[in-house]
Design an enzyme around this catalytic site. Structure first.
Site, PDB file in Angstrom:
ATOM      1  N   TRP A   1     112.689  88.340  90.013  1.00  0.00           N
ATOM      2  CA  TRP A   1     113.572  87.406  90.718  1.00  0.00           C
ATOM      3  C   TRP A   1     113.446  85.973  90.210  1.00  0.00           C
ATOM      4  CZ3 TRP A   1     110.242  83.841  92.432  1.00  0.00           C
ATOM      5  CH2 TRP A   1     108.932  84.251  92.672  1.00  0.00           C
TER       6      TRP A   1
ATOM      7  N   ARG B   1     117.800  88.258  78.244  1.00  0.00           N
ATOM      8  CA  ARG B   1     116.751  88.438  77.224  1.00  0.00           C
ATOM      9  C   ARG B   1     116.610  89.920  76.842  1.00  0.00           C
ATOM     10  NH1 ARG B   1     111.018  85.496  78.441  1.00  0.00           N
ATOM     11  NH2 ARG B   1     110.433  87.465  79.400  1.00  0.00           N
TER      12      ARG B   1
ATOM     13  N   LYS C   1     118.344  97.040  86.478  1.00  0.00           N
ATOM     14  CA  LYS C   1     117.979  96.975  87.896  1.00  0.00           C
ATOM     15  C   LYS C   1     117.394  95.599  88.172  1.00  0.00           C
ATOM     16  CE  LYS C   1     114.604  97.313  90.397  1.00  0.00           C
ATOM     17  NZ  LYS C   1     114.974  96.291  91.377  1.00  0.00           N
TER      18      LYS C   1
ATOM     19  N   GLY D   1     107.899  91.896  84.900  1.00  0.00           N
ATOM     20  CA  GLY D   1     107.406  91.799  86.275  1.00  0.00           C
ATOM     21  C   GLY D   1     105.887  91.804  86.283  1.00  0.00           C
TER      22      GLY D   1
ATOM     23  N   GLU E   1     106.867  92.978  79.726  1.00  0.00           N
ATOM     24  CA  GLU E   1     106.593  91.536  79.848  1.00  0.00           C
ATOM     25  C   GLU E   1     105.951  91.354  81.214  1.00  0.00           C
ATOM     26  OE1 GLU E   1     106.962  89.287  77.594  1.00  0.00           O
ATOM     27  OE2 GLU E   1     108.170  90.323  76.117  1.00  0.00           O
ATOM     28  N   LEU E   2     104.625  91.181  81.229  1.00  0.00           N
ATOM     29  CA  LEU E   2     103.902  91.273  82.504  1.00  0.00           C
ATOM     30  C   LEU E   2     103.315  89.931  82.947  1.00  0.00           C
ATOM     31  CD1 LEU E   2     102.263  94.743  81.721  1.00  0.00           C
ATOM     32  CD2 LEU E   2     104.494  94.253  82.751  1.00  0.00           C
TER      33      LEU E   2
ATOM     34  N   ARG F   1     107.549  73.394  86.780  1.00  0.00           N
ATOM     35  CA  ARG F   1     108.855  73.949  86.422  1.00  0.00           C
ATOM     36  C   ARG F   1     109.085  75.239  87.219  1.00  0.00           C
ATOM     37  NH1 ARG F   1     109.174  77.799  81.969  1.00  0.00           N
ATOM     38  NH2 ARG F   1     111.324  78.223  81.432  1.00  0.00           N
TER      39      ARG F   1
ATOM     40  N   CYS G   1     105.873  83.136  84.879  1.00  0.00           N
ATOM     41  CA  CYS G   1     104.757  83.894  84.303  1.00  0.00           C
ATOM     42  C   CYS G   1     103.984  83.026  83.324  1.00  0.00           C
ATOM     43  CB  CYS G   1     105.292  85.124  83.596  1.00  0.00           C
ATOM     44  SG  CYS G   1     106.535  84.706  82.359  1.00  0.00           S
TER      45      CYS G   1
ATOM     46  N   GLU H   1      96.975  85.183  89.422  1.00  0.00           N
ATOM     47  CA  GLU H   1      98.197  84.427  89.142  1.00  0.00           C
ATOM     48  C   GLU H   1      98.631  83.717  90.434  1.00  0.00           C
ATOM     49  OE1 GLU H   1     101.354  87.050  87.925  1.00  0.00           O
ATOM     50  OE2 GLU H   1     102.244  85.522  86.655  1.00  0.00           O
TER      51      GLU H   1
HETATM   52  N1  LIG Z   1     105.927  88.192  80.979  1.00  0.00           N
HETATM   53  C1  LIG Z   1     107.123  87.798  81.389  1.00  0.00           C
HETATM   54  O1  LIG Z   1     108.030  87.534  80.594  1.00  0.00           O
HETATM   55  C2  LIG Z   1     107.412  87.632  82.848  1.00  0.00           C
HETATM   56  C3  LIG Z   1     108.586  86.964  83.234  1.00  0.00           C
HETATM   57  C4  LIG Z   1     108.854  86.804  84.590  1.00  0.00           C
HETATM   58  C5  LIG Z   1     107.968  87.309  85.544  1.00  0.00           C
HETATM   59  N2  LIG Z   1     106.846  87.935  85.135  1.00  0.00           N
HETATM   60  C6  LIG Z   1     105.875  88.425  86.131  1.00  0.00           C
HETATM   61  O2  LIG Z   1     106.571  89.005  87.233  1.00  0.00           O
HETATM   62  C7  LIG Z   1     105.830  88.825  88.430  1.00  0.00           C
HETATM   63  C8  LIG Z   1     106.728  88.234  89.484  1.00  0.00           C
HETATM   64  O3  LIG Z   1     107.906  88.940  89.608  1.00  0.00           O
HETATM   65  P1  LIG Z   1     108.116  90.069  90.734  1.00  0.00           P
HETATM   66  O4  LIG Z   1     107.394  89.708  91.975  1.00  0.00           O
HETATM   67  O5  LIG Z   1     109.576  90.322  90.818  1.00  0.00           O
HETATM   68  O6  LIG Z   1     107.379  91.309  90.066  1.00  0.00           O
HETATM   69  P2  LIG Z   1     107.396  92.824  90.523  1.00  0.00           P
HETATM   70  O7  LIG Z   1     106.583  93.566  89.532  1.00  0.00           O
HETATM   71  O8  LIG Z   1     107.059  92.990  91.952  1.00  0.00           O
HETATM   72  O9  LIG Z   1     108.933  93.237  90.400  1.00  0.00           O
HETATM   73  C9  LIG Z   1     109.632  93.155  89.179  1.00  0.00           C
HETATM   74  C10 LIG Z   1     110.786  94.140  89.225  1.00  0.00           C
HETATM   75  O10 LIG Z   1     110.255  95.447  89.324  1.00  0.00           O
HETATM   76  C11 LIG Z   1     110.826  96.129  90.438  1.00  0.00           C
HETATM   77  N3  LIG Z   1     109.824  97.053  90.942  1.00  0.00           N
HETATM   78  C12 LIG Z   1     108.854  96.841  91.856  1.00  0.00           C
HETATM   79  N4  LIG Z   1     108.137  97.968  92.033  1.00  0.00           N
HETATM   80  C13 LIG Z   1     108.669  98.912  91.204  1.00  0.00           C
HETATM   81  C14 LIG Z   1     108.365 100.271  90.909  1.00  0.00           C
HETATM   82  N5  LIG Z   1     107.349 100.906  91.500  1.00  0.00           N
HETATM   83  N6  LIG Z   1     109.116 100.912  89.991  1.00  0.00           N
HETATM   84  C15 LIG Z   1     110.130 100.281  89.388  1.00  0.00           C
HETATM   85  N7  LIG Z   1     110.470  98.996  89.612  1.00  0.00           N
HETATM   86  C16 LIG Z   1     109.739  98.320  90.505  1.00  0.00           C
HETATM   87  C17 LIG Z   1     111.215  95.020  91.388  1.00  0.00           C
HETATM   88  O11 LIG Z   1     112.209  95.458  92.282  1.00  0.00           O
HETATM   89  C18 LIG Z   1     111.729  93.966  90.409  1.00  0.00           C
HETATM   90  O12 LIG Z   1     113.030  94.280  90.003  1.00  0.00           O
HETATM   91  C19 LIG Z   1     104.691  87.907  88.057  1.00  0.00           C
HETATM   92  O13 LIG Z   1     103.525  88.663  87.869  1.00  0.00           O
HETATM   93  C20 LIG Z   1     105.144  87.297  86.740  1.00  0.00           C
HETATM   94  O14 LIG Z   1     104.107  86.831  85.921  1.00  0.00           O
HETATM   95  C21 LIG Z   1     106.557  88.124  83.825  1.00  0.00           C
HETATM   96  O1  LIG Z   2     108.509  83.863  84.187  1.00  0.00           O
HETATM   97  C1  LIG Z   2     108.454  84.029  83.001  1.00  0.00           C
HETATM   98  C2  LIG Z   2     109.521  83.664  82.039  1.00  0.00           C
HETATM   99  C3  LIG Z   2     109.411  82.232  81.726  1.00  0.00           C
HETATM  100  C4  LIG Z   2     110.311  81.813  80.620  1.00  0.00           C
HETATM  101  O2  LIG Z   2     110.981  82.628  79.977  1.00  0.00           O
HETATM  102  O3  LIG Z   2     110.316  80.623  80.379  1.00  0.00           O
END
Ligand SMILES: NC(=O)c1ccc[n+]([C@@H]2O[C@H](COP(=O)([O-])OP(=O)(O)OC[C@H]3O[C@@H](n4cnc5c(N)ncnc54)[C@H](O)[C@@H]3O)[C@@H](O)[C@H]2O)c1
Ligand SMILES: O=CCCC(=O)O
Length: 481
Positions: free
Chosen positions: A154, A163, A178, A232, A254-255, A282, A288, A385
């Site tokens: 989100w 991306r 999704k 996520g 991308e975690l 920001r 992340c 985090e």
């Molecule tokens: N490395 C990157 O590029 C990057 C970018 C943005 C966010 N993030 C990470 O994402 C996290 C925050 O985002 P979030 O709270 O939405 O993460 P999240 O892992 O809870 O959810 C991410 C997505 O996965 C879905 N999801 C949740 N459980 C699932 C399951 N069991 N099976 C399939 N899909 C599922 C969610 O509905 C959402 O669409 C932070 O840890 C952040 O660092 C990483």
């Molecule tokens: O949350 C992670 C993505 C951040 C970015 O692409 O700048």
């Protein structure tokens, strides 16, 4: 700004059309805590299966389009994102909470992935060479991986989708997206843009559902799906990697991150503080890549801390839609509580609140921009985090100790290094266990650069040339000479 909601689709997009239905799933406005609008909550199994059917039906024809055709469609989508910038930015601010100026920034950043991959689409890799004994030749080519599931978070509602969609489409893959259930609106607006840009029916599908597990299980159990690309948390990523074993899917992950921000003895304090403001605050601190741990050399610690506190106090906390706001609300109440808990833990162990620390009044999910000093190494913020506007500072006397502290985490996404002595800076960057490092800057994200992490921050890269390769299979043909 709210009129944009009337123009925005509210149901899943499958096979080139929005499915309709009863809109019952609330999208919450983080600035008020009240429902902004409602969208249709798709049944994960049946709508997921329809979306995969549509993607599979479209795969062969899409793969057979010329790179130039795919390129021009992506280019048109890039242009439409800019033409619709007001709507896309308003939707992101409304559903996610970020300040409007940052939402416009994300329109540019997100659209740029479509332009970058429109340019990469026509530069498909391949080669022809003689074998070492020159008794035969090797023709190496690529082909699209096939139907792909894209799962996005989100915090960056547009760019985390583009991306993935940009390179997938450029490579010739069809997709089922999704988006996070908290922020479906931007993705649905993007679907309308992609259709208008000329993406054929079924090539891009988007399923909005509160049952994310049901959707991924349905699609990943089907052998026609060939790849999953996820952005996520590491916890969910781990589950998906395990699930992907059943049909040996290609994965891009991308975690989570836990970025260290190192201020070296040679740092220019003003430069370091401006970078810190961006790296920390920001996107309301919900990135992340956000600086999670500040390790500051004792020789510059007092000056850096005083100036960071001063600059932090200049931030204006408020609804993202207010033009004066520079720090918006967090995504939900749980996010506010989580920042409060991490702060309380650090304070209990000896940290001091130098500014901020409070939460806002009313129904919105506000948290003040906060700086903590004297944060001990055993505080939870050193390992977890934060995902909010909390800057924990730890002062260290020795650069070796700073490097060791930076690497003492299972994550390895982003790092920041501040210093004016190039020799010292490069000696440090070379030893950081991190997929990306920003030097004297507070942002590392760039569509033309390979974005991604090492260790438990992920697998694969997005953006750059590497981003396209994630959606291509390499094959070779042995030819007689
Ligand atoms: N490395 C990157 O590029 C990057 C970018 C943005 C966010 N993030 C990470 O994402 C996290 C925050 O985002 P979030 O709270 O939405 O993460 P999240 O892992 O809870 O959810 C991410 C997505 O996965 C879905 N999801 C949740 N459980 C699932 C399951 N069991 N099976 C399939 N899909 C599922 C969610 O509905 C959402 O669409 C932070 O840890 C952040 O660092 C990483
Ligand atoms: O949350 C992670 C993505 C951040 C970015 O692409 O700048």
């Amino acid at each position: 700004m709210a009129e944009v909601l009337e123009r925005t689709p509210t149901s899943s997009f499958v096979g080139g059309r929005f499915l309709g239905g009863t809109a019952a799933l609330e999208v919450i406005d983080p600035a008020t805590g009240a429902a902004l609008t409602r969208v249709v909550d798709a049944d994960a199994a049946s709508v997921g299966a329809k979306a995969l059917d549509a993607a599979c039906a479209a795969q062969a024809d899409w793969a057979a389009t010329t790179p130039r055709e795919r390129s021009e469609i992506l280019r048109r989508a890039y242009e439409l994102c800019h033409e619709r910038a007001d709507d896309l930015a308003a939707l992101m601010t409304l559903e996610m909470g970020k300040p409007l100026a940052e939402a416009y920034g994300e329109v540019s950043y997100g659209a740029e992935f479509l332009r970058w991959f429109s340019e990469e689409a026509v530069r498909e890799p391949g080669r022809f060479r003689h074998a070492p004994a020159a008794d035969h030749a090797v023709l190496t080519t690529v082909r699209p991986v096939g139907p792909t599931l894209l799962i996005t978070p989100w915090n960056f509602p547009l760019s985390m989708g583009t991306r993935k969609i940009g390179p997938a489409l450029a490579a010739g893959c069809t997709v089922v997206l999704k988006p996070a259930q908290k922020t479906p609106l931007t993705s649905l607006a993007l679907m309308a843009i992609l259709a208008e840009a000329g993406v054929p029916d079924g090539v891009v599908n988007c399923v909005v559902t509160s049952d994310s597990k049901g959707l991924s299980s349905t699609l990943m159990a089907d052998p026609r799906l060939r790849k999953v690309s996820f952005t996520g948390s590491t916890a969910v990523g781990r589950t998906l990697i395990a699930q992907s074993a059943e049909h040996v899917l290609r994965t891009s992950m991308e975690l989570g991150g836990n970025a260290p921000f190192l201020v070296l003895p040679s740092a220019d304090v003003e430069t370091a503080v401006e970078a810190a403001m961006l790296a920390k605050f920001r996107n309301n601190g919900e990135a992340c890549t956000a600086a999670n741990r500040f390790y500051v050399h004792s020789s510059v610690a007092q000056e850096f801390t005083d100036r960071l506190v001063e600059r932090t106090e200049q931030l204006v906390l408020g609804p993202g839609a207010d033009p004066a706001t520079t720090l918006g609300p967090l995504i939900d109440r749980a996010a506010v509580d989580s920042v409060q808990e991490l702060m309380a833990d650090a304070v209990e162990r000896g940290a001091k609140v130098l500014t901020g620390g409070g939460t806002g009044e009313g129904g919105g999910f506000f948290h003040e921009a906060t700086v903590l000093g004297d944060v001990p190494r055993d505080a939870r913020v050193q390992r977890e985090e934060i995902f909010g506007p909390l800057a924990p500072i730890t002062v260290l006397d020795d650069v070796e100790e700073m490097i060791a502290a930076a690497n003492a985490t299972e994550f390895g996404l982003m790092s920041y290094v501040m210093g004016e002595d190039l020799g010292e800076v490069t000696a440090v960057t070379g030893r950081l266990e991190s997929g990306m490092v920003a030097v004297n800057l507070g942002v590392g994200s760039d569509p033309s650069a390979p974005f991604g992490g090492v260790k438990e921050s992920g697998l694969g890269r997005e953006g750059s040339h590497e981003g396209l390769a994630e959606y291509l299979e390499t094959t070779y043909v042995r030819l007689p000479l």
